[in-house]
Motif scaffolding. Structure first.
Motif, PDB file in Angstrom:
ATOM      1  N   TRP A  25      77.311  27.677 -14.247  1.00 31.16           N
ATOM      2  CA  TRP A  25      76.952  28.678 -15.264  1.00 31.16           C
ATOM      3  C   TRP A  25      76.946  30.060 -14.620  1.00 31.16           C
ATOM      4  CZ3 TRP A  25      71.931  28.124 -18.694  1.00 31.16           C
ATOM      5  CH2 TRP A  25      72.036  28.982 -19.800  1.00 31.16           C
ATOM      6  N   ARG A  26      77.818  30.944 -15.117  1.00 28.64           N
ATOM      7  CA  ARG A  26      77.897  32.325 -14.634  1.00 28.64           C
ATOM      8  C   ARG A  26      77.275  33.270 -15.653  1.00 28.64           C
ATOM      9  NH1 ARG A  26      79.279  30.047 -10.560  1.00 28.64           N
ATOM     10  NH2 ARG A  26      81.134  30.454  -9.280  1.00 28.64           N
ATOM     11  N   ARG A  27      76.721  34.325 -15.137  1.00 26.17           N
ATOM     12  CA  ARG A  27      76.099  35.332 -15.998  1.00 26.17           C
ATOM     13  C   ARG A  27      77.138  35.907 -16.952  1.00 26.17           C
ATOM     14  NH1 ARG A  27      71.389  38.228 -15.762  1.00 26.17           N
ATOM     15  NH2 ARG A  27      71.409  40.297 -16.721  1.00 26.17           N
ATOM     16  N   ASN A  28      76.750  36.061 -18.209  1.00 28.83           N
ATOM     17  CA  ASN A  28      77.583  36.561 -19.313  1.00 28.83           C
ATOM     18  C   ASN A  28      78.624  35.545 -19.783  1.00 28.83           C
ATOM     19  OD1 ASN A  28      76.162  38.889 -19.161  1.00 28.83           O
ATOM     20  ND2 ASN A  28      77.853  40.219 -18.595  1.00 28.83           N
ATOM     21  N   PHE A  59      86.091  32.362 -14.587  1.00 24.43           N
ATOM     22  CA  PHE A  59      84.952  31.719 -13.952  1.00 24.43           C
ATOM     23  C   PHE A  59      85.115  31.672 -12.430  1.00 24.43           C
ATOM     24  CE2 PHE A  59      82.850  27.946 -12.282  1.00 24.43           C
ATOM     25  CZ  PHE A  59      81.576  28.042 -12.820  1.00 24.43           C
ATOM     26  N   GLU A  60      86.340  31.374 -11.982  1.00 23.67           N
ATOM     27  CA  GLU A  60      86.566  31.218 -10.547  1.00 23.67           C
ATOM     28  C   GLU A  60      86.698  32.544  -9.814  1.00 23.67           C
ATOM     29  OE1 GLU A  60      90.052  28.870 -10.485  1.00 23.67           O
ATOM     30  OE2 GLU A  60      89.063  27.023 -11.167  1.00 23.67           O
ATOM     31  N   ASN A  61      87.120  33.615 -10.523  1.00 20.14           N
ATOM     32  CA  ASN A  61      87.407  34.872  -9.837  1.00 20.14           C
ATOM     33  C   ASN A  61      86.400  35.975 -10.118  1.00 20.14           C
ATOM     34  OD1 ASN A  61      90.315  34.472  -8.601  1.00 20.14           O
ATOM     35  ND2 ASN A  61      90.382  33.578 -10.665  1.00 20.14           N
ATOM     36  N   THR A  62      85.456  35.707 -11.008  1.00 24.01           N
ATOM     37  CA  THR A  62      84.481  36.743 -11.306  1.00 24.01           C
ATOM     38  C   THR A  62      83.441  36.828 -10.206  1.00 24.01           C
ATOM     39  OG1 THR A  62      82.909  37.528 -12.950  1.00 24.01           O
ATOM     40  CG2 THR A  62      82.991  35.164 -12.571  1.00 24.01           C
ATOM     41  N   GLY A  63      82.871  37.974 -10.066  1.00 23.37           N
ATOM     42  CA  GLY A  63      81.812  38.161  -9.081  1.00 23.37           C
ATOM     43  C   GLY A  63      80.430  38.017  -9.679  1.00 23.37           C
ATOM     44  N   LEU A  64      80.354  37.538 -10.938  1.00 23.46           N
ATOM     45  CA  LEU A  64      79.060  37.404 -11.587  1.00 23.46           C
ATOM     46  C   LEU A  64      78.260  36.286 -10.933  1.00 23.46           C
ATOM     47  CD1 LEU A  64      80.256  37.707 -15.299  1.00 23.46           C
ATOM     48  CD2 LEU A  64      79.229  39.491 -13.882  1.00 23.46           C
ATOM     49  N   ARG A  65      76.957  36.502 -10.860  1.00 27.01           N
ATOM     50  CA  ARG A  65      76.112  35.504 -10.206  1.00 27.01           C
ATOM     51  C   ARG A  65      75.780  34.354 -11.172  1.00 27.01           C
ATOM     52  NH1 ARG A  65      72.803  39.966 -11.234  1.00 27.01           N
ATOM     53  NH2 ARG A  65      70.993  39.553 -12.579  1.00 27.01           N
ATOM     54  N   THR A  66      75.231  33.280 -10.593  1.00 24.73           N
ATOM     55  CA  THR A  66      74.917  32.100 -11.401  1.00 24.73           C
ATOM     56  C   THR A  66      73.637  32.333 -12.199  1.00 24.73           C
ATOM     57  OG1 THR A  66      73.669  31.129  -9.590  1.00 24.73           O
ATOM     58  CG2 THR A  66      76.018  30.562  -9.738  1.00 24.73           C
ATOM     59  N   TRP A 118      87.128  39.609 -18.861  1.00 27.14           N
ATOM     60  CA  TRP A 118      87.510  39.790 -17.457  1.00 27.14           C
ATOM     61  C   TRP A 118      87.260  41.210 -16.977  1.00 27.14           C
ATOM     62  CZ3 TRP A 118      88.379  37.987 -12.897  1.00 27.14           C
ATOM     63  CH2 TRP A 118      89.190  38.648 -11.982  1.00 27.14           C
ATOM     64  N   VAL A 119      87.678  42.191 -17.807  1.00 24.92           N
ATOM     65  CA  VAL A 119      87.611  43.594 -17.374  1.00 24.92           C
ATOM     66  C   VAL A 119      86.209  44.149 -17.513  1.00 24.92           C
ATOM     67  CG1 VAL A 119      88.493  45.907 -17.812  1.00 24.92           C
ATOM     68  CG2 VAL A 119      90.035  43.941 -17.970  1.00 24.92           C
ATOM     69  N   TYR A 120      85.574  43.890 -18.668  1.00 24.68           N
ATOM     70  CA  TYR A 120      84.294  44.541 -18.950  1.00 24.68           C
ATOM     71  C   TYR A 120      83.095  43.586 -18.889  1.00 24.68           C
ATOM     72  CZ  TYR A 120      87.593  47.973 -20.805  1.00 24.68           C
ATOM     73  OH  TYR A 120      88.626  48.857 -20.950  1.00 24.68           O
ATOM     74  N   ALA A 121      83.355  42.284 -18.672  1.00 27.72           N
ATOM     75  CA  ALA A 121      82.279  41.287 -18.725  1.00 27.72           C
ATOM     76  C   ALA A 121      81.521  41.391 -20.041  1.00 27.72           C
ATOM     77  CB  ALA A 121      81.330  41.421 -17.541  1.00 27.72           C
ATOM     78  N   ASN A 122      82.312  41.696 -21.114  1.00 27.35           N
ATOM     79  CA  ASN A 122      81.716  41.836 -22.436  1.00 27.35           C
ATOM     80  C   ASN A 122      81.116  40.500 -22.883  1.00 27.35           C
ATOM     81  OD1 ASN A 122      82.112  41.607 -25.577  1.00 27.35           O
ATOM     82  ND2 ASN A 122      81.901  43.780 -25.104  1.00 27.35           N
ATOM     83  N   LEU A 123      79.837  40.537 -23.240  1.00 28.76           N
ATOM     84  CA  LEU A 123      79.102  39.307 -23.522  1.00 28.76           C
ATOM     85  C   LEU A 123      79.702  38.549 -24.701  1.00 28.76           C
ATOM     86  CD1 LEU A 123      76.740  37.499 -22.805  1.00 28.76           C
ATOM     87  CD2 LEU A 123      75.297  38.903 -24.268  1.00 28.76           C
ATOM     88  N   THR A 124      79.909  39.228 -25.830  1.00 23.87           N
ATOM     89  CA  THR A 124      80.432  38.526 -27.006  1.00 23.87           C
ATOM     90  C   THR A 124      81.874  38.087 -26.790  1.00 23.87           C
ATOM     91  OG1 THR A 124      81.020  40.670 -27.982  1.00 23.87           O
ATOM     92  CG2 THR A 124      78.908  39.711 -28.620  1.00 23.87           C
TER      93      THR A 124
END
Length: 909
Positions: free
Chosen positions: A204-207, A190-197, A153-159
């Protein structure tokens, strides 16, 4: 330690008093700055590292403990082994600008988060969902769920995002709006992130991993049956495409991407097997099923940590560009607000997912990650479903669906526990149109069956001389309808089976797929109905045949008188020379023998069908794969049998071999070797005996056996002379009508004739009364003998037109009468003899009912095979039932023949 070559022997020596410590590698003694560990190695305080060697590897005389520099310029701490200073975890530095996560910051999962982070404040649940009563707190979730969710959530850490997704998958993708479990946390991000699809896929969201297809009702049918795969599959031809190229992106439990890999080689198949058999699962059109039982100890050894798979189908479009298509998953263990929605029969309520695993022995650990798991979750059922696009001619399919079911195994003794697992691939198509066509055929043919049964009933009513419609008439109609409806079911099932056999096995571009077992139930039901109805028809015919009225008319007359002693009078008187009964016995015995003669050899029929099925390999045509080969390699995968194809192959072979036998019998055997029916007619003529046979009250058959030579009870010389004269046309012809050869007739007798026959016949059959009455009356047998002679004289005089009030006339049947099997003219005052060149009297024998017997046998064979899936057993039981009914037919037929003709049953062989 001074010697260790990897063998069982190790040489050690005691360290001196001034160097009591042992180096980390165990090969040297060293002086320690502080105390010793339990293993005799140097111990350093927290935050320090142990230094035993110089930079160039030279061993120091005394080890030292170095404090790692935690200041802002370095930010280092001792690593887990305590032998190296490494940089602090980045979250510590970013949050606290130090290597310590001090309050009010939050330390979780080895990561440090600021207390001001906008993260759900509710208590995070580390519950591990399972079947009711199988949920508990997982140590893995308790340790890493919150930290993975926070880092994602905080860092969008991939792993971390992948690890959070893995925990959601380990929790069966289950979602509970009340508690913040793994999937609820994933949904929040998933619902609150600003990551794009990703790839314009809204799920499917990025990361973030792609875990769900959304939770809207009715979404699953859109995903599964809206957009076909832009590729074609074909069995044959230049551009054949028979391989399903599944690939998977695999991840470890901590969220690290491992590799892309093909599913061939048994990646998703827990049961061990050869690579050829494992890879057969991905051969298009091959229905695949594999199951086995695996020890829990082996599973725990092979899968210490779960591996996660995102499955795709690789395909090539018409421009030869390669793409991958995401394969949806139906997890039967998924709970949505504590409801197993994916177990519902309606696809509109399903929630599709993406990621799967095979074995999870990690989340089932309750208190210690190093201990034996309390529960192990295993994918015990994996099924891959392929759906064909309706009305396709080019082999188009919808996206495949993976259906997976997990089982929680309570670990008590892994060495003695085992689990059953299965992997299957099935192919389906919409059978609605085929069912409609079947229903139409059943309706049309069923209507024709009603009409046919009405005509048969009307003919039967005419033959019994009863114009009234009563309960017996209704029952007779139902019996006739049962036989005709059995033929309708048989025609439809055989036609359906041959359709699937021919069109599935011979197609190039795929347009049809075999029905799955659930879709076969309708045809199996039709086969069962056909067999039950045909059995009823067969038993009805059997009962009709063993209850016929038959009498042998002896035309032989005495050749003179002899002197005969008279008992009680002491004298002699002249009497007529008695006529020998042996000719009648001989004809009766021959009639008894031909009762079960058939146009085929039943044993040869069964053995030939079994030979082609088992030895030649026609049974391999019933396998649920695209191959038309009659032989299969022992090393290759053998697909399960299709019941429809087994039925089609069995009936086709049975009918073809039976038809060939009938043709051979009619064209060759009866002409050049032996024709028992015509030989029986010849025997009657040579024996000077006619056969009067009534199959109905007012209908039957007549075989005219009156000798043209006047006598048949003669010596060999006269018999040969008679035959020679007949061969040279020096005598009249054998026919009932002068100068004709017609010896066989269908007869419709008048009611007056029948009444007179019954009066005589009643006296003739009195001998069948109780034995005690027979023994008490010495005249009973004499009365029967008298009745026999009376019947013989009456029928002989009837044939000779003596009784003008019960006369008859001879005519030919109309063509329509022959076709409908009934008589239009009712015998009112005179009986009617219809010329019958087809020897239709065989209808009261097995010989004239070959079609019924052949269909009954093949249905019996197929019903046993459908129930047992064993051709050998079906053949054995079919032969057994043939012999049983043949024995019953002969035994009961003998008793009926003896009772109706006064022939002693002991002379009937």
């Amino acid at each position: 330690m001074i010697s260790n070559n990897g063998g069982p022997d190790i040489i050690c020596k005691k360290c001196p008093e001034n160097m009591k410590g042992v180096t980390e590698d165990g090969w040297n003694c060293i002086s320690c700055p502080g105390g010793l560990t339990a293993e005799g190695k140097c111990h350093c305080p927290t935050g320090h590292i142990l230094v035993e060697r110089d930079v160039n590897g030279t061993l120091l005389s005394q080890a030292t403990c170095k404090l790692c520099d935690e200041n802002q310029n370095s930010f280092t701490v001792a690593n887990a082994l305590g032998n190296r200073c490494v940089r602090c975890e980045p979250t510590f530095v970013n949050t606290n600008r130090s290597c310590v996560c001090s309050e009010p910051n939050i330390l979780t999962g080895g990561l440090c988060f600021s207390s001001t982070v906008n993260f759900p404040s509710r208590v995070i649940s580390s519950a591990r969902y399972g079947e009711p009563g199988m949920s508990f707190t997982s140590e893995w979730f308790a340790k890493y769920l919150q930290s993975s969710a926070a880092a994602c959530w905080v860092y969008a850490n991939l792993t971390s995002c992948q690890a959070l997704g893995n925990m959601c998958v380990m929790n069966m993708n289950s979602y509970d709006s009340v508690t913040f479990d793994a999937c609820r946390l994933f949904q929040f991000i998933f619902e609150n992130t600003g990551l794009r699809t990703v790839h314009s896929i809204s799920f499917w969201r990025r990361n973030l991993p792609w875990l769900f297809y959304g939770d809207q009702l009715g979404l699953a049918p859109q995903v599964l049956s809206t957009i076909p795969l832009p590729t074609n599959f074909s069995f044959k031809g230049e551009n054949q495409n028979r391989k399903l190229k599944f690939i998977a992106a695999s991840y470890d439990v901590r969220g690290n991407f491992l590799k892309w890999q093909t599913l061939e080689g048994g990646v998703l198949q827990l049961c061990p097997d050869t690579e050829t058999r494992l890879n057969a699962a991905y051969s298009f059109g091959t229905t695949y099923h594999q199951n086995c039982e695996i020890p829990i100890s082996k599973i725990l050894t092979d899968f210490p940590s779960p591996i996660f798979y995102d499955v795709y189908l690789e395909y090539t479009d018409e421009n030869q560009h390669q793409y991958v298509w995401a394969v949806p998953v139906l997890n039967l263990n998924l709970q949505h607000n504590k409801i197993f929605v994916n177990r519902d029969s309606s696809p509109g309520k399903w929630l599709l997912t993406r990621r799967i695993f095979l074995v999870d022995a990690l989340s089932g650990r309750e208190n210690d990650l190093g201990s034996q798991p309390r529960l192990t979750r295993i994918a015990t059922q994996i099924s891959l479903s392929i759906y064909l696009v309706p009305n396709t001619k080019n082999g188009n399919i919808y996206p495949p669906l993976i259906t997976i079911a997990y089982s929680d195994i309570d670990i008590k003794d892994p060495n003695s526990q085992s689990v059953k697992v299965s992997f299957s691939v099935k192919y389906e198509m919409n059978q609605g149109e085929a069912q409609v066509q079947t229903d139409i055929a059943l309706g049309v043919l069923g209507g024709l069956a009603v009409l046919s049964s009405l005509l048969k009933t009307a003919g039967w009513k005419r033959r019994i001389g009863s114009p009234m419609i009563d309960l017996q008439t209704v029952m007779k109609f139902l019996v006739y309808y049962a036989g005709d409806l059995a033929n309708v079911f048989f025609i439809i099932t055989v036609g359906t089976g041959l359709y699937w056999l021919i069109f599935f096995k011979a197609q190039k571009s795929i347009s049809v797929l075999l029905p799955v077992p659930a879709q076969e139930e309708r045809l199996v039901t039709y086969v069962g109905c056909a067999f039950a109805l045909k059995a009823l028809q067969f038993l009805h015919k059997l009962m009709s045949q063993i209850t016929i009225d038959i009498f042998f008319i002896d035309w032989e007359r005495p050749k003179g008188k002899v002197l005969k002693a008279v008992e009680g009078e002491g004298g002699v008187r002249s009497a007529m020379v008695p006529v020998s009964i042996w000719r009648t016995y001989f004809v009766a015995n021959e009639w008894n023998e031909i009762q079960t003669v058939r146009k085929i050899n039943p044993l040869f029929q069964i053995l030939t069908v079994l030979f082609f099925l088992e030895v030649v390999g026609f049974k391999n045509l019933a396998l649920m794969d695209s191959s038309s080969s009659l032989s299969r390699s022992p090393t290759s995968y053998i697909a399960p049998y299709s019941r429809i194809l087994r039925y089609a192959v069995s009936t086709a072979l049975w009918l073809v071999i039976g038809s060939l036998q009938i043709m051979f019998f009619a064209v060759f055997y009866e002409r050049f070797i032996e024709d028992k029916i015509r030989q029986f007619v010849d025997l009657c003529c040579m024996s000077n005996i006619s056969v009067f046979l009534l199959s109905h009250k007012c209908f039957g058959y007549y075989i005219h056996g009156r000798s043209v030579h006047g006598h048949a009870d003669t010596n060999m010389e006269e018999m040969n002379m008679n035959l020679k004269r007949e061969a040279e046309n020096l005598c009249s012809q054998r026919g009932l009508v002068p100068n004709t050869d017609g010896q066989t007739f269908q007869i419709a007798i008048s009611s007056q004739m029948r009444q007179h026959y019954d009066r005589i016949h009643e006296t003739l059959t009195r001998k069948n009364g109780p034995a005690r009455l027979l023994s008490s009356s010495a005249s009973t047998f004499e009365q029967s003998i008298k009745a026999y002679h009376t019947m013989n004289k009456f029928l002989g005089s009837f044939i000779d037109h003596v009784h003008k009030e019960m006369d008859y006339f001879i005519k030919d049947k109309l063509l329509l009468e022959r076709i409908l099997g009934m008589e239009f003219m009712e015998p009112m005052e005179k009986s009617i003899f219809y010329n019958d060149e087809g020897y239709s009297f065989s209808s009261v024998l097995y010989y004239g009912n070959e079609a019924t017997l052949l269909i009954f046998d093949v249905l019996f064979f197929c019903v046993v095979d459908l129930a047992c899936q064993n051709f050998v057993l079906a053949a054995f039981l079919t032969y057994l039932q043939q012999e049983i009914f043949r024995f019953i037919r002969n035994t009961v037929g003998q008793k009926n023949l003896a009772s109706k003709t006064l022939v002693d049953q002991r002379f009937l062989i």
